[in-house]
Design an enzyme around this catalytic site. Structure first.
Site, short mmCIF file in Angstrom:
data_model
loop_
_atom_site.label_atom_id
_atom_site.label_comp_id
_atom_site.label_asym_id
_atom_site.label_seq_id
_atom_site.Cartn_x
_atom_site.Cartn_y
_atom_site.Cartn_z
N SER A 5 31.86 70.73 -13.57
CA SER A 5 33.49 70.20 -14.65
C SER A 5 33.25 71.00 -14.86
CB SER A 5 32.70 68.48 -15.05
OG SER A 5 31.30 69.10 -15.82
N LYS A 6 33.16 72.04 -15.24
CA LYS A 6 33.24 73.13 -16.19
C LYS A 6 34.47 73.84 -15.91
CE LYS A 6 29.39 72.20 -17.84
NZ LYS A 6 27.99 72.74 -17.84
N ASN A 7 34.84 74.98 -16.78
CA ASN A 7 36.57 75.39 -16.85
C ASN A 7 36.80 76.01 -15.67
OD1 ASN A 7 35.99 74.72 -19.40
ND2 ASN A 7 36.32 76.87 -20.55
N TYR A 60 29.21 74.56 -12.83
CA TYR A 60 28.89 73.34 -12.31
C TYR A 60 30.55 72.81 -12.29
CZ TYR A 60 27.63 68.47 -12.80
OH TYR A 60 27.32 67.07 -12.16
#
Ligand SMILES: *Cc1c(COP(=O)(O)O)cnc(C)c1O
Length: 385
Positions: free
Chosen positions: A182-184, A180
Site C-alpha cells: 500500500s505504500k507510495n 509494502y
C-alpha cells in the site's frame, strides 16, 4: 463488487511484470544486480550517502537500531500513533519504547512531548512521518543531539516527501522506508534503509546479511570470493532481485505517483472544505507532503454517530475506509509491557477514536474520489446532531 472502491490498490504496469520475468530468466532470484541498481537509484533519488535494501520496512528499522548499538536498558522515544512495527522493532533489540504524545492536529510526534520524555537512558528517537508529512525534524534533531541520541526516521509513509527542501532519506543519520503493497512505491514486500555515515552503513549492511562480511552479490559474482567472517550476530533481512525488479520501475514512477496522490488530496480538500463536522489534514509550509494517507478527524460531538458507524456506513455505500492507527499502547502486549499509559497521552487518546483514512492512491480515479467525498457529505448531513 460492482462499483466497489477499495482502500488501497497498487499501480503495477507491464514494465514491472517484464522486469520480474527478466530477473527470473537471468537466474538472479535472490540478491543480485537489480538490488544493487535499486539501492543506487534510491540513494540518488533521496540524496543519501548509502542505501541498503531490506526485506521490509520493519527490517530496515530493526537493522538501524541494531547498527546504532541500541539494546537492553536503552530507551527509544517514539509515537504511540503509528503502525505497531515501529515499536516492535524497538523490542527486537531488547530496548524499552518510551511513548511521547502527538500533535493534536498533525498526529505526529510532538517535539515538546519528546523533550519531557528525555532521560539519560534515551539512545534513539524514532519520528514517524505520519501520512507522508515530515515531522518537525529540526527540533527533533536538536533534542537528540543534546542527549547524544540517534534519530532514526520511520519514513514508511514518506518516500518522495521533503522537509525544508531536503528529501526525506537525506536528513537524519538513518531513515527506514517501506515498500509494502500500500505504500507510495512497492516491491510487494520490501524496504530500504538510507544512511549518511560510512561506518554505520558498513555495520548495517553486515547486520542485514547474517553478520557476513560480504553479501552474496560480492560472493557469487565473477570476482567474488568464497571466504567470509561473521564478526557479530546479524539477521536475515535482505531483499531479492525479483522484488527489486518491481521496485526499479516503481521508483522511476514515484514522482508521478506523488503527483496523483496530491491530486486526490486536493480534490478531497475542495470537496470537503465547507463541512464543519470534519477536520481535514493540514500541511505545514516547510514540507512536501507525500500523501500516503488522507486522514480526516470527525468532530463526533457534532454527530449522532461515532467513527466506527461512520466507517460502516461508508462500507454500505461500497467504499472501504480505514483507521490509522489504533494506538500502540492499547494493544494487550504493550499494555502488559508498559502499563496503562492513557492518562499520559491525552492528544493521542482524544484523536484516536475520531480518525478515518479515506482511499488515496494513484489508481483512484477522479470520479471515484468524488464518489467518496459525496458519500462523506451525505453521511455527515444525515447524522448531524
Ligand atoms: C508500513 C509501515 C511500517 C512497516 O513496513 P513493512 O514494510 O510492512 O515492514 C513501519 N512503520 C509504519 C509507520 C508503516 O506504515
Amino acid at each position: 463488487m460492482e462499483g466497489f472502491i477499495p482502500f488501497s490498490r497498487p499501480t503495477i504496469d507491464e514494465d514491472e511484470i517484464a522486469e520480474v520475468a527478466q530477473a527470473l530468466r537471468d537466474g538472479w532470484v535472490t540478491e543480485g544486480p537489480r538490488v544493487k541498481r535499486l539501492e543506487d537509484q534510491f540513494r540518488e533519488a533521496v540524496g543519501a550517502r548509502h542505501a541498503i535494501a531490506t526485506a521490509s520496512g520493519t527490517a530496515a528499522l530493526h537493522v538501524a537500531l541494531a547498527a546504532a548499538g541500541v539494546g537492553p536498558g536503552d530507551e527509544v522515544i517514539t509515537t504511540p500513533f503509528t503502525f505497531v512495527a515501529t515499536v516492535n522493532a524497538v523490542r527486537y533489540v531488547g530496548a524499552t519504547p518510551v511513548l511521547a504524545d502527538i500533535d493534536v492536529h498533525d498526529y505526529d510526534l510532538s517535539p515538546e512531548a519528546v523533550e519531557r520524555r528525555l532521560s539519560p537512558r534515551t539512545r534513539a528517537i524514532i519520528p514517524v512521518h505520519m501520512a507522508g508529512q515530515p515531522c518537525r525534524m529540526d527540533e527533533l534533531l536538536r533534542l537528540a543531539a543534546g542527549q547524544g541520541a540517534v534519530v532514526i526516521e520511520d519514513a514508511a509513509h514518506a518516500a518522495g516527501a521533503s522537509y525544508r527542501g531536503r528529501p526525506i532519506g537525506s536528513i537524519a543519520p538513518m531513515t527506514a522506508f517501506s515498500f509494502y503493497a500500500s505504500k507510495n512505491m512497492t516491491t510487494g514486500e520490501g524496504g530500504m534503509l538510507t544512511l549518511g555515515d560510512d561506518g554505520l552503513a558498513e555495520r548495517a549492511r553486515l547486520l542485514a546479511h547474517q553478520g557476513l562480511t560480504r553479501d552474496s552479490w560480492a560472493r557469487y559474482s565473477r570476482n567474488g570470493h568464497w571466504h567470509y567472517d561473521v564478526p557479530e550476530l546479524g539477521f536475515k533481512c535482505n531483499l531479492s532481485d525479483v522484488a527489486a525488479a518491481i521496485g526499479i520501475h516503481q521508483l522511476r514512477k514515484l514522482p508521478d505517483f506523488l503527483a496523483a496522490r496530491q491530486r486526490v488530496a486536493s480534490l478531497y480538500d475542495r470537496a470537503l472544505a465547507d463541512l464543519e463536522e470534519v477536520e481535514l489534514p493540514r500541511v505545514r509550509p516547510e514540507v512536501r507532503h507525500a500523501w500516503h494517507l488522507y486522514i480526516v478527524r470527525l468532530r463526533t460531538e457534532m454527530l449522532t454517530i461515532g467513527r466506527d458507524e461512520f466507517i460502516a456506513l461508508l462500507g454500505q455505500r461500497g467504499i472501504a475506509a480505514s483507521v490509522h492507527y489504533i494506538p500502540v499502547h492499547h494493544f494487550s502486549y504493550y499494555r502488559r509491557l508498559l502499563g496503562d499509559l492513557s492518562g499520559e497521552l491525552p492528544n493521542t487518546e482524544r484523536v484516536a477514536p475520531c480518525v478515518v483514512s479515506l482511499p488515496i492512491y494513484p489508481a483512484l480515479r477522479d470520479e471515484e474520489a468524488l464518489t467518496v467525498a459525496e458519500a462523506v457529505r451525505g453521511i455527515l448531513r444525515r447524522h448531524r446532531r
